[in-house]
Design a protein around this motif. Structure first.
Motif, mmCIF file in Angstrom:
data_model
loop_
_atom_site.group_PDB
_atom_site.id
_atom_site.type_symbol
_atom_site.label_atom_id
_atom_site.label_comp_id
_atom_site.label_asym_id
_atom_site.label_seq_id
_atom_site.Cartn_x
_atom_site.Cartn_y
_atom_site.Cartn_z
ATOM 1 N N HIS A 132 0.819 -1.212 0.000
ATOM 2 C CA HIS A 132 0.000 0.000 0.000
ATOM 3 C C HIS A 132 0.855 1.265 0.000
ATOM 4 O O HIS A 132 0.496 2.262 -0.635
ATOM 5 C CB HIS A 132 -0.918 -0.003 1.227
ATOM 6 N N ARG A 133 1.984 1.218 0.710
ATOM 7 C CA ARG A 133 2.883 2.364 0.736
ATOM 8 C C ARG A 133 3.600 2.561 -0.595
ATOM 9 O O ARG A 133 4.178 3.616 -0.857
ATOM 10 C CB ARG A 133 3.919 2.202 1.859
ATOM 11 N N ASN A 134 3.583 1.516 -1.429
ATOM 12 C CA ASN A 134 4.121 1.591 -2.779
ATOM 13 C C ASN A 134 5.603 1.986 -2.812
ATOM 14 O O ASN A 134 6.029 2.830 -3.595
ATOM 15 C CB ASN A 134 3.312 2.580 -3.632
ATOM 16 N N PHE A 135 6.381 1.334 -1.947
ATOM 17 C CA PHE A 135 7.822 1.572 -1.958
ATOM 18 C C PHE A 135 8.406 1.128 -3.292
ATOM 19 O O PHE A 135 8.010 0.110 -3.849
ATOM 20 C CB PHE A 135 8.499 0.807 -0.829
ATOM 21 N N ARG A 136 9.375 1.881 -3.797
ATOM 22 C CA ARG A 136 9.985 1.571 -5.089
ATOM 23 C C ARG A 136 11.335 0.877 -4.957
ATOM 24 O O ARG A 136 11.918 0.469 -5.953
ATOM 25 C CB ARG A 136 10.169 2.872 -5.895
ATOM 26 N N ASN A 137 11.837 0.747 -3.748
ATOM 27 C CA ASN A 137 13.127 0.108 -3.516
ATOM 28 C C ASN A 137 12.885 -1.307 -3.015
ATOM 29 O O ASN A 137 12.161 -1.504 -2.034
ATOM 30 C CB ASN A 137 13.936 0.904 -2.492
ATOM 31 N N PHE A 138 13.480 -2.282 -3.682
ATOM 32 C CA PHE A 138 13.221 -3.669 -3.297
ATOM 33 C C PHE A 138 13.718 -4.003 -1.892
ATOM 34 O O PHE A 138 13.296 -4.987 -1.301
ATOM 35 C CB PHE A 138 13.827 -4.643 -4.315
ATOM 36 N N PHE A 139 14.611 -3.157 -1.337
ATOM 37 C CA PHE A 139 15.049 -3.388 0.031
ATOM 38 C C PHE A 139 13.889 -3.227 1.010
ATOM 39 O O PHE A 139 13.917 -3.782 2.113
ATOM 40 C CB PHE A 139 16.181 -2.430 0.407
ATOM 41 N N THR A 211 5.773 -15.612 -4.542
ATOM 42 C CA THR A 211 4.538 -15.263 -5.247
ATOM 43 C C THR A 211 3.988 -13.907 -4.817
ATOM 44 O O THR A 211 3.155 -13.326 -5.521
ATOM 45 C CB THR A 211 3.463 -16.335 -5.009
ATOM 46 N N THR A 212 4.410 -13.395 -3.652
ATOM 47 C CA THR A 212 3.920 -12.098 -3.184
ATOM 48 C C THR A 212 4.791 -10.945 -3.663
ATOM 49 O O THR A 212 4.508 -9.785 -3.361
ATOM 50 C CB THR A 212 3.868 -12.061 -1.645
ATOM 51 N N LEU A 213 5.851 -11.236 -4.404
ATOM 52 C CA LEU A 213 6.773 -10.204 -4.876
ATOM 53 C C LEU A 213 6.325 -9.673 -6.240
ATOM 54 O O LEU A 213 6.183 -10.438 -7.188
ATOM 55 C CB LEU A 213 8.192 -10.772 -4.983
ATOM 56 N N ASP A 214 6.103 -8.370 -6.313
ATOM 57 C CA ASP A 214 5.757 -7.719 -7.576
ATOM 58 C C ASP A 214 7.011 -7.033 -8.102
ATOM 59 O O ASP A 214 7.295 -5.883 -7.778
ATOM 60 C CB ASP A 214 4.630 -6.710 -7.352
ATOM 61 N N GLU A 215 7.764 -7.767 -8.927
ATOM 62 C CA GLU A 215 9.038 -7.241 -9.415
ATOM 63 C C GLU A 215 8.864 -5.980 -10.251
ATOM 64 O O GLU A 215 9.740 -5.111 -10.253
ATOM 65 C CB GLU A 215 9.754 -8.308 -10.248
#
Length: 220
Positions: A132-139, A211-215
């Motif tokens: 929901h926070r829509n972070f753009r860094n995969f870390f 499966t929960t990772l949106d690359e």
């Protein structure tokens, strides 16, 4: 969690059984059974995770009945499979633990609720918050969902068990604080490290297993 027979009164077992059944029915409804049947990789992950968890849960340190310590590992499994399938995988692992004599069958619902369902749902909630926070860094996925999520999951499960033991009068509050709660931060750190390391490794080498990772979100 190292529970023993006759530890809880009948009314509590009934309440836990109803909650267990409610979560289980929700997991059944939210599972894509067609997707599971058509994906051998997902099936291998589900049953492989169950065997891994069942083996991991054999290793525990006993304090008092209901207050044993062990690595849960549910956060990594939840991020791999999604919370509904993670619940099924965790319950299969719990069957292994019951068969090997480490947990009583009569407390399967209580153990399933605390050891499997609470960590899976807490991890799912944190994952939804991170999304929901829509972070753009995969870390952010690794830290919040993996490391922090695992710590929050095991802390939630531990506090839930403590409250059940206290509310039913099994142990007094001083005993619970002195023998368990004050050590809880020490359990959180290795749980976060183990799950976070597994999630990091999967994200680097086998991201398709998460499966929960949106690359796509992290590539923008």
């Amino acid at each position: 969690m190292g529970l023993t027979d006759n530890l809880f009164p009948g009314w509590l077992l009934l309440v836990c059984g109803l909650l267990f059944a409610g979560v289980l029915v929700t997991a059944v409804r939210q599972t894509s059974w067609a997707g599971l049947r058509s994906s051998p990789r997902l099936q291998h992950c589900l049953f492989g995770a169950a065997v891994a968890l069942g083996s991991l849960w054999q290793l525990r340190a006993g304090l008092s009945p209901g207050l044993s310590i062990h690595i849960f590992g549910m956060t990594a499994v939840t991020l791999m499979l999604g919370w509904p399938l993670a619940v099924f995988s965790g319950l299969l692992a719990l069957v292994i633990v019951v068969v090997t004599g480490h947990e009583p069958l009569s407390l399967f619902a209580v153990n399933g609720l605390i050891t499997v369902m609470v960590p899976a749902l807490v991890t799912h909630g944190i994952m939804r918050w991170e999304r929901h926070r829509n972070f753009r860094n995969f870390f952010a996925y690794i830290f919040f969902c993996g490391f922090f999520g695992a710590g929050a999951a095991v802390a939630s499960a531990g506090v839930t068990m403590v409250l059940l033991l206290w509310l039913t009068g099994v142990y007094d509050w001083y005993h619970l604080v002195h023998d368990y709660l004050r050590y809880l931060p020490l359990f959180v750190l290795p749980e976060g490290f183990v799950n976070g390391t597994v999630v990091t490794g999967l994200m680097v080498f086998q991201p398709e297993l998460l499966t929960t990772l949106d690359e796509r979100r992290y590539r923008q």
